[in-house]
Structures are given as C-alpha cells and as structure tokens.
Design a protein around this motif. Structure first.
Motif, short mmCIF file in Angstrom:
data_model
loop_
_atom_site.label_atom_id
_atom_site.label_comp_id
_atom_site.label_asym_id
_atom_site.label_seq_id
_atom_site.Cartn_x
_atom_site.Cartn_y
_atom_site.Cartn_z
N ALA A 1 -1.89 -7.31 3.57
CA ALA A 1 -1.32 -5.99 3.81
C ALA A 1 0.16 -5.97 3.39
O ALA A 1 0.64 -5.00 2.82
N GLU A 2 0.85 -7.07 3.66
CA GLU A 2 2.27 -7.13 3.27
C GLU A 2 2.41 -7.13 1.75
O GLU A 2 3.36 -6.56 1.21
N ALA A 3 1.49 -7.78 1.07
CA ALA A 3 1.52 -7.77 -0.39
C ALA A 3 1.35 -6.34 -0.88
O ALA A 3 2.05 -5.89 -1.78
N MET A 4 0.43 -5.61 -0.24
CA MET A 4 0.24 -4.19 -0.59
C MET A 4 1.53 -3.42 -0.37
O MET A 4 1.93 -2.60 -1.18
N ARG A 5 2.19 -3.73 0.76
CA ARG A 5 3.43 -3.03 1.09
C ARG A 5 4.50 -3.31 0.05
O ARG A 5 5.23 -2.43 -0.37
N GLU A 6 4.56 -4.57 -0.37
CA GLU A 6 5.59 -4.94 -1.33
C GLU A 6 5.38 -4.21 -2.66
O GLU A 6 6.30 -3.65 -3.24
N ILE A 7 4.14 -4.22 -3.13
CA ILE A 7 3.84 -3.56 -4.40
C ILE A 7 4.09 -2.06 -4.26
O ILE A 7 4.69 -1.42 -5.13
N SER A 8 3.66 -1.52 -3.12
CA SER A 8 3.83 -0.10 -2.89
C SER A 8 5.31 0.28 -2.89
O SER A 8 5.71 1.30 -3.45
N GLY A 9 6.13 -0.57 -2.29
CA GLY A 9 7.57 -0.34 -2.27
C GLY A 9 8.14 -0.32 -3.67
O GLY A 9 8.97 0.53 -4.02
N ARG A 10 7.69 -1.26 -4.49
CA ARG A 10 8.17 -1.31 -5.87
C ARG A 10 7.72 -0.08 -6.65
O ARG A 10 8.38 0.34 -7.59
N LEU A 11 6.57 0.46 -6.28
CA LEU A 11 6.07 1.66 -6.96
C LEU A 11 6.78 2.91 -6.45
O LEU A 11 6.53 4.01 -6.92
N GLU A 12 7.65 2.70 -5.46
CA GLU A 12 8.39 3.80 -4.83
C GLU A 12 7.47 4.86 -4.27
O GLU A 12 7.71 6.06 -4.37
N GLU A 13 6.38 4.40 -3.65
CA GLU A 13 5.47 5.33 -2.98
C GLU A 13 6.05 5.70 -1.63
O GLU A 13 6.81 4.95 -1.04
N MET A 14 5.63 6.85 -1.13
CA MET A 14 6.10 7.29 0.18
C MET A 14 5.51 6.37 1.24
O MET A 14 4.30 6.20 1.29
N PRO A 15 6.33 5.72 2.04
CA PRO A 15 5.76 4.77 3.00
C PRO A 15 5.15 5.45 4.22
O PRO A 15 5.59 6.54 4.62
N GLY A 16 4.16 4.78 4.82
CA GLY A 16 3.62 5.23 6.10
C GLY A 16 4.30 4.45 7.20
O GLY A 16 5.49 4.14 7.12
N GLU A 17 3.52 4.06 8.19
CA GLU A 17 4.08 3.35 9.34
C GLU A 17 4.67 1.99 8.94
O GLU A 17 4.05 1.24 8.19
N GLU A 18 5.84 1.66 9.47
CA GLU A 18 6.51 0.38 9.22
C GLU A 18 6.57 0.00 7.74
O GLU A 18 6.47 -1.18 7.39
#
Lengths: 466, 581
Positions: B337-354
C-alpha cells in the motif's frame, strides 16, 4: 566537465530550480559557484527537458540567480581508502581533522545497491557487548541492525560508547572497526565522543563522519550513506567486521521532511514524506553478511523518540525495518539505573540463532524466556500493589515483586566501564531466579535447573568439598 | 481500431525517482516499457496528453532526459510452467540466483532474466491424445517437478482451444513444442499471463474445508478455510513474520507462495536457509519443494514492490488451476500500500486518507477477491488462500490499510504488543481476533476430529472471556478476594493460555501440533476443569485445588512427539490428587 549554467529561476529552501540545460541525469552531482568563489555541492532530484531541481547539501544561504551551476556528469561518490581509519571527516566526506586529503583507492557511489537476498548469509555470531540487559536479554549478532530508541536527555551516547568500546566476538582476533556517523548532534556531544575515542585509543580503528547541529541540515541526508559506503568498503575489500553507529536518526528524518516540504510533496503521517520507510530501508538494509565474504556490517542506529512516543513515525518505521530495538526508559533513568534499558519493549529478532550451546550457553534460551516472564509478572504486580498495598499480596507475588526490583537494581544496572562476560550475566540471572519458588521456573527444563540453579550449585559445591 | 503499441519508441521527458515521463510514445495503460539506454523495466501507469507516465522497477539514477523508451506492447506478465518451485524471485519474476550470476552480491540494473530456466529439460507425459478436443485450462499432460509435487499439470492457456493434432512424450525445455492444435497453435510447457488480470475459473465454491496450520490458536479458535482470506495486523515485534513463516511451513496446502513485500532481507535469507532443511510433516520431503518465494525487500525498487503481490497471486492461481490447494503469505500488504502511495504521490494524484490514493480500498479488495475455492476450467477443484500481514503505523488498527483490509477479509488475527512483551507467542489476542468461518467449518471438524469439537472450543472461549471480565475485579481487589469458583475459573483460564495458547515456534515438536493433539490437550484441560469443580463441591480447600500437583507434567506433554502416555499419566495424577482414588 560539463557546461556552466547561469539559468537559476527559483530558489526555495534547500532547492534550486534551473531551466534550459542540456539533458541532466537523475541523481547527478552538481557544483554551484557563488559570486565570491565558494563552491557548494548538490544533487539532481528531478530532471526534465524543461527544468531541473537541485537539492543543495550545504544549504542555499547566500545563493542568488547569478550563481553558476555545473553538472559534473557523475553521481555523489566517496573517496574510499584503508587510510580512512583514524580519520575525522565532515558530513559530506571531507577531512576536518587537519590531516591530509584522503588518496582514494576507489571512488564509490554512496547510494549502495541492494544486497541480493539470495547472496545474504543469516547472521548467527554472538557479539558480546558486556552489557547484561543486551547480552542476556536482547542479544546482538554480527550483521544485525539493532537500533537504540532513546529520548532526549537519556544516556544513549554513553551506551553507544560503551558498546563501541566493549563489543567483541569471543574467541576471534579478527579485524574490527567502527564507523561512526553523527548527524545534527551538538558540538558538546561530538566533543564527548571524540574525547572518548581518543582516550581509549578507539579512534585508530574508527572512521568518524561529523555533521554538527550547526552544519546544513541537508548534508545529513548524505552523511549516513557516506558512512555506510566507508563501512562497505572496509568490510568487503579489507574483511573488517564493522560496527556502524548512526546518531541521531531523528535529525536525519527531520532533514528528509524539510526537503519533502520544500518540494511540496503530499505528506504522509505527521508531515513526513510517504517514502520515508523506503528511504530508511535503503540505509538500514545495508547491514548484513554476505556468503563467501569475510567482513560484516552491524548497525546500531540511535534515535531520540520525540515525546518518548514509540508510535511516532521515526521509531515506528525504524522498528519495522530493523531487527529489533533496544528501548531506553525515562523511569529507569530517574531511578538512577544505568543503562536504563527497558527490556519489555526491547527485542532482538536475530538472537534465537546466536545463542545457546556453542555460542553463549546451553541454558540461555530458556533462561531468557523465564527471565522475561518473571520480570513482566513482577512489573504487573507493581500496578496491583499501588492499589491494594503490598500486605494484600500472597507470598508468591511478593517474591515476584522482589525479583523485578532486583532485576532492575542488580541485573540491568551496571557501571559505564563494567564489562560483564556472558557467563557472569547468565549466572547473575540465575541468582535472581532463585528468589522465585522453584516450581515457578516452568520454562526451564529440569536438567538446566539442576545444573545452574544456585541451590543445586551450592549443594554440588558442598558435596565436592566434603 | 486498436493502436499497435509494440515496438513504439519515444523519448524521456522527465525523471523523478521511480517515475519517468516519456513523450512521442504510443502506449496503452499497463504496457511494459524498456526505459533509457540501460533498458530499465517499467510499466505505463498514466497517460496525460502526449505524455506517458511510466513507473520504473529499477533505480533511475544516471538516466537522462532524451534517452529512448521502447514499448514492448505487452502487459506485465509472468511465465507459468515447471521450474518455479524452490525458486526465489524478485517482484517481477526475475530469479535472484540468476541476478547474482550476472551482477554479483548486489543487484545491478537493466538485467533481463527469464522467470523459467530455458535450458532445463523436463520429462513430459501426455494425458490426452491425438484427436482429443481441448479448451482453455485443460490439462494436456504432466511433468514431475519435485518429489513433493510429482504432477505439475501442463495447462492449455486459458484463451486457447482446439483439437490436438500432435502430442509428444519426452524430455523438453519449456520452450519446446509438446503439442499442436488443429488451428496451428503450438503448445509449450509454459505460457505467459498478465499479472493484473485474474485467471478465469468456472465457479467459486463455498469454503467448507479448513486450512490446517498446526497452530493451536488458529486451528481451534480462529480457523481459516481453504480459499479464504485472513489478515494479521500487528505492531513491529509482535510476531507477524514468525506467524507467516509458521503458516508457510505447516499449512496443509500443496503449494505455498511466500511474498516478502518490502520487508527485511535477512528474513528472506532465513526462509532460504531454513526451508530446504525442514521436512513436510505429511510427506517427509523438504518444504522448499512446494514453495515459491518472491522477495522484494524494503531497499529494492519500490515500483517492483507494487508488482510483487500481483506476481505472487498469479503464480498461485496457476497452481490452483491445476487443482491444487495453494496458500499465499503476503508479508506485508502495508508495504504494498505504501508503494502505491509513493507512486501515487509522484503522479500528483489527489490523496485520500493519510496520503494513500483514493483507490486503496478497491485495489485491496481486488487482490483479496482473487482468493477462493473454485471449480477450475478443467473441472478440478483448487483453492487459493490469502493471508496478508498488515503493519499498522504505531500498532494503531484504525489506520486506512488495516481498516480497508478488515472490511474484506473473513479472518482477523490481531497481534498484541502486550502479549509479545511478555513473550506470549503467538501473540494473537484471543478477545480481539475473529474468524467468520468458525460455524461453516464446524461440521468438518466435528466429522473429522471429534463430535464435541465445537462445543469444546466455545467452552474455552467462554472461559477466556469470563477471565477478562474477572481480571478487572482482580486488578482492584486481588485474586484472593474472589469466590472459590471464580478462582478456579481463573486457574483454568491460565492453563488454557499458558499451556494451550502459547506455542513454541522454535521447539522441534511444539512447532506443529496435529489436530488430534490439539483436541486431546483441550479436552484434558476441560476434564481438569470438571474435576476441580467437583473437588470443590466435595469440600476440598480451593488453594489445594488450584495448586494441584501434576499440572507441570500435563504442560510438558506438548513438547512430546509421543504425547499420549504423558498426557494420560498427568491426567490420572491430577484426577487422583483432586478426587482421591
């Protein structure tokens, strides 16, 4: 050497933004020359055809748009040599002890590649630190990464020094060295370390990297990587057994957060970047043993838990990566116990393979289970005593209480220069276990009780005497 | 019309850690690309205008804008065929021994290594003949892969069917053709399958058979069904990995897929060193022969960590399709899940919880949904059981990964730091944990172990529950102040905890406790319980009842291979001491 650019568009915190450059490699080393001729170093964090983002290790103070930026075409490297031993280097690897420059045998990238798990060898060799609460209860082995979770004002530096002084693998005379990396510690603390290293002659077999509290925060991001690169060089090229002490990882993480904030990244918990786990792993996972290589790297990172909170992201993520943790307790410290190691939340994941017959002593494992259970029970009972008073307790319970007290005062507590060998530690534990009724020792097999319990030893000694 | 993306070449525009942006590239979502001069492997994760976003599975240091990107046009796939058992892979199915051969002790970049050995020959025995009609998922023959898995069943790839025109017996490499269909399709010993697409099956079947783990607290109190899903959340040091290792060792699945996702290197080494030594309790063969390991340790590239769980579950589904029971251990899904979060952050996607991406819940659900007991395309019954470890920050179960996992899984084994601190292992909290399979599996246990299995289990749970209530009072007044009957209950609960629930993973005997032994031990405690109350009725002082001699011997029985005589002797002694002759 690459071209020079004077195309800085923005400067934000530790970051410099440029445009109109040739293709610049991700991670490339950058030098920035200020109008007065001073040179700062940095690294490319983000690169594209239109812009480049550089993080400046020595900070951006004094920089302006007229500074010239040169891309070196190289990544950050450390000059490695056996002569590093005995030297004091800055947080970015430059000598600061007034000695000569280090003539490199090899220039190594400081971002180490990951050890192939298939090439690893499982750590099994017991390191005797001479500290009972570690050797007996949470044994350290070669190739392990075992952090100390401390709090501000607790004597973690003394413990680190004591371990650095006393650590040995028994029965071997192999080359042993210390790589010490300080990140954001005060001059006073650094001075204490240096004085102690010099006094005990440990400096000769140590490489010291110093990034002081007054040094730029961003430099802290490369200091541990410099230190580990030096450790890997000495371990894998010169067969040294290296103990790496990293202090204070909390300062490292703060620097990481600073960069992340400057880049306007989406924050994870408490503002720390979401990739902090991965980032810390690339440091901690550089500990270990490799099949077919003699040298080993053992890591002992030290961190101060903000607000003594073990669930804070820094200790939390560290604990998920490291192979256990040694936790210091303010309560024990207040009781005047040194080292104030709280064994209950402490853990060494690798001890099970490093203790027992042929390594420490045959009874160690079961002894350890029993000591833990007894101390935990004693500590629980203290809660009860606070409510009902000691008079209301049964005889059995009173003995457990006594055990817990003696455990702290005699077993955990020891001198800063007291180097206890493992037999002493185990026998001391047996003396404490003898406080408890014998039938309570359910975790230890009969055979060992009869061999090591002071009651039987005494009988045996008497028998032999008569 | 479909755009051909294979072979399309573009240029790197931007590099930011594991995220590379290319331009001038034709690409579909999830196409695999070769990035830069070194040919680093990556996967398309986004398309924005003429820019293609690629997550790269290797470290990108030194890569420059302007370098070329080549699209393979294929989604990320694994090779499925003989040769996977006993192997350790990275997150994208590159064998780690092969990587070691190429780049030494440290993992290099841009190395291509096929998942299956190209040179090794396997003896193929057809089970169908010329003229037989076959469809996707059918078994056309078998290969003896290991002593333990003597039948690696060779499957027709799911999307292919036809009539066999030629089929050969003999020794073949995975790339040799072993059969030909009337439409000209050549069948080999292996085929590829994209990891993000679940493999098809006919239908899901209800989970009614337990996965026997030999762990008392799991089998007796919180069983998981074959084809079921379970989660083990717990703070660090509470024993997630040890529990996962125990399952990998002793669970009665035929195939184990162990995914070390973003965890410690030494833990994978431990499995690698230990499993070849350990014997399967049922067959006596080394456990490694039934195990596939996937290791993407925490310091290996983060994008490959994201892929590793898919690689693992696809391999599991493949063995399921042969009609085997497969168990997956994913340690740890939080790192995924953290890997997903990291990639998502780099994609500058709108974050959800935490900071986690908004699609976290659906990705977790999709993954666990790939578990199940199914009727395969060839009509066999196979299952995939998924056990996911969760590493909640600070041990706080209210965080998004734990919460979203608990909404999906049917079994919750809650690890407890308090129990771990007092070395009560496995540190699974019996009051917090649950299994929704208890009632569905009860008939199986009552038929195969003992008719009073369910009753006994519920009795023990009630005792533990009651103990928890009483503990609150004990904390205030001490146990001496309680009525006699309740003091006996506390003693019985203590026996259940210390004798039954505590199980030593590192003891050669206690590490695996067969169901019959589980039953005998718990039944023994119940008998002692009944005698204690009877002795109380007969007027025996409660101190004497609680301190009855013989309990230590009873407690030792779990360390005995041949436990029955010890158990019986101990029970007889306790009975005599409590009730007299």
């Amino acid at each position: 050497m690459g071209k020079e650019y004077k195309t800085i568009t923005d400067i934000a915190g530790p970051l410099v933004f440029l445009e109109k450059t040739e293709p610049v490699a991700y991670g490339e080393l950058v030098t920035i020359t200020l109008p007065d001729g001073t040179v700062r170093r940095g690294q490319v964090l983000d690169t594209s055809k239109d812009f480049v983002v550089v993080q400046v290790f020595e900070g951006t103070r004094g920089l302006d748009k007229s500074c010239s930026v040169r891309f070196t075409g190289d990544v950050v490297k450390l000059n490695c040599s056996k002569d590093m031993l005995g030297r004091i280097l800055s947080g970015s690897g430059e000598p600061i002890d007034g000695g000569p420059k280090i003539v490199p045998e090899e220039r190594r990238e400081i971002v180490g590649a990951a050890i192939n798990p298939y090439a690893r060898q499982y750590p099994r060799e017991f390191i005797q630190t001479g500290i009972s609460a570690i050797d007996g209860m949470n044994t350290l082995v070669r190739g392990q990464k075992l952090p100390i979770f401390s709090g501000s004002g607790l004597p973690h530096n003394d413990i680190a020094l004591q371990i650095a002084r006393q650590a040995k693998v028994r029965g071997t005379e192999e080359e042993f060295a210390i790589v010490f990396a300080a990140m954001g510690i005060t001059y006073e603390e650094a001075h204490q370390f240096m004085k102690e290293f010099e006094r005990t002659g440990a400096l000769e077999r140590a490489v010291v990297f110093l990034n002081l509290a007054s040094d730029p925060a961003i430099e802290r991001l490369i200091t541990p990587r410099m230190a580990l690169t030096a450790a890997e060089f000495l371990a894998y090229e010169y067969d040294y057994h290296i103990l790496v002490i990293l202090t204070d990882m909390t300062n490292y993480c703060e620097a990481l957060r600073e960069i992340s904030a400057a880049r306007e990244e989406v924050p994870g918990r408490r503002g720390y970047p979401g990739y902090m786990y991965t980032d810390l792993a690339t440091i901690y996972e550089r500990a270990g043993r490799i099949r077919g290589r003699k040298g080993t790297i053992t890591q002992m990172p030290i961190l101060t838990m903000p607000g003594d909170d073990i669930t804070h992201p820094i200790p939390d993520l560290t604990g998920y990566i490291t192979e256990g943790q040694i936790v210091l307790s303010r309560e024990l410290h207040a009781k005047g116990i040194y080292p104030p190691i709280d064994v209950l939340p402490s853990l060494s994941r690798l001890m099970k393979e490093g203790i027992g017959k042929g390594m420490t002593r045959e009874d160690h494992k079961e002894w350890n289970d029993q000591m833990y259970a007894a101390y935990a029970e004693g500590v629980d009972l203290r809660g009860l005593v606070a409510i009902v008073g000691e008079e209301a307790l049964s005889e059995r319970d009173r003995r457990y209480l006594k055990f817990a007290d003696e455990f702290e005062r005699r077993f955990v507590n020891q001198g800063k220069y007291e180097d206890r060998d493992i037999e002493y530690t185990l026998d001391l534990g047996w003396e404490l276990l003898a406080i408890l009724p014998e039938e309570e020792l359910t975790k230890i097999r009969r055979e060992y009780i009869e061999k090591y319990h002071p009651k039987y030893r005494k009988k045996k000694a008497e028998g032999e005497a008569s | 019309m479909e755009v051909k993306t294979a072979g399309s070449v573009g240029e790197i525009y931007r590099i930011s850690g594991p995220l590379v942006v290319a331009e001038g590239l034709k690409a579909k979502m999830y196409d695999v690309c070769k990035v830069g001069e070194e040919g680093l492997m990556g996967e398309v994760v986004g398309i924005r205008g003429d820019k293609i976003l690629i997550q790269v599975y290797e470290d990108t240091s030194g890569v420059r804008p302007g370098e070329k990107v080549i699209n393979t046009g294929m989604p990320l796939s694994v090779e499925l065929g003989p040769g996977m058992l006993g192997t350790i892979y990275d997150g994208v199915q590159r064998p780690l021994p092969a990587l070691k051969e190429v780049s030494g002790d440290f993992i290099g970049r841009g190395i291509e290594a096929p998942g299956l050995d190209r040179k090794k020959k396997w003896h193929f025995k057809p089970t169908v003949k010329k003229g037989d009609k076959v469809k996707g998922g059918d078994i056309i023959g078998v290969v003896k892969e290991t002593e333990l898995i003597s039948e690696h069943r060779i499957l027709v790839p799911p999307n292919i069917s036809g009539t066999i025109t030629e089929i050969y017996e003999g020794d073949f490499t995975v790339e040799d053709t072993v059969a030909v269909l009337d439409n000209g399709t050549e069948l080999k010993l292996y085929h590829k399958w994209p990891v993000r697409i679940p493999r098809p099956y006919v239908e899901k079947l209800p989970p009614e058979i337990p996965l026997i783990t030999g762990q008392r607290i799991l089998d007796t109190f919180f069983p998981v069904a074959k084809g079921g899903t379970a989660a083990i959340p717990g703070p660090f040091g509470s024993g997630k990995t040890v529990t996962q290792h125990q399952l990998a060792k002793w669970a009665d699945a035929q195939i184990i897929v162990y995914i070390g996702c973003g965890e410690r290197g030494n833990e994978m080494t431990e499995v690698l060193e230990e499993f070849p030594e350990l014997k399967d309790p049922r067959t006596g063969r080394p456990l490694m022969e039934r195990t596939v390991l996937i290791a993407n340790t925490s310091n290996m590239p983060v994008a490959a960590r994201e892929a590793s769980v898919y690689t693992g579950i696809t391999i599991a589904e493949y063995f399921r399709d042969m009609g085997y029971d497969v168990a997956i251990q994913a340690d740890s899904t939080s790192r995924w899940a953290e890997a997903m979060r990291e990639i998502s952050g780099r994609l500058e996607e709108m974050p959800g919880e935490e900071g986690y991406p908004a699609y976290l819940a659906s990705r977790l659900a999709e993954f666990y949904e790939r578990a199940g007991r199914v009727k395969t395309l060839s009509g066999h019954i196979g299952s995939v059981t998924v056990v996911g470890a969760v590493s909640p920050p600070g041990g706080d179960f209210s965080e998004p990964v734990t919460q979203n996992t608990l909404r999906i899984v049917k079994v919750f084994w809650a690890l407890d730091a308090k129990l771990a601190a007092r070395r009560h292992f496995p540190a699974i909290n019996w009051l917090q944990s649950y299994s929704l399979y208890v009632e569905t599996l009860r008939p199986w246990f009552e038929k195969n172990v003992a008719p009073d299995w369910g009753e006994l289990r519920n009795w023990a749970m009630e005792v533990l529950q009651e103990e928890a209530n009483l503990q609150e009072i004990v904390q205030l007044v001490g146990s001496d102040a309680l009525p006699d009957a309740q003091r006996i209950l506390l003693e019985v609960a203590r026996m259940i905890r210390e004798i039954y629930l505590i199980q030593y993973a590192y003891d050669p005997v206690d590490t695996y406790c067969p169901l019959e032994k589980q039953y005998d031990m718990l039944k023994g405690i119940k008998m002692i319980n009944d005698w204690m109350y009877k002795a109380l009725e007969m007027g025996k002082p409660v101190e004497e009842i609680i301190g009855v001699k013989g309990k230590e011997k009873f407690a030792r029985a779990k360390f005995e291979e041949n436990y029955k005589p010890v158990l019986e002797e101990a029970l007889e002694e306790i009975r005599k001491n409590l009730l007299g002759e």
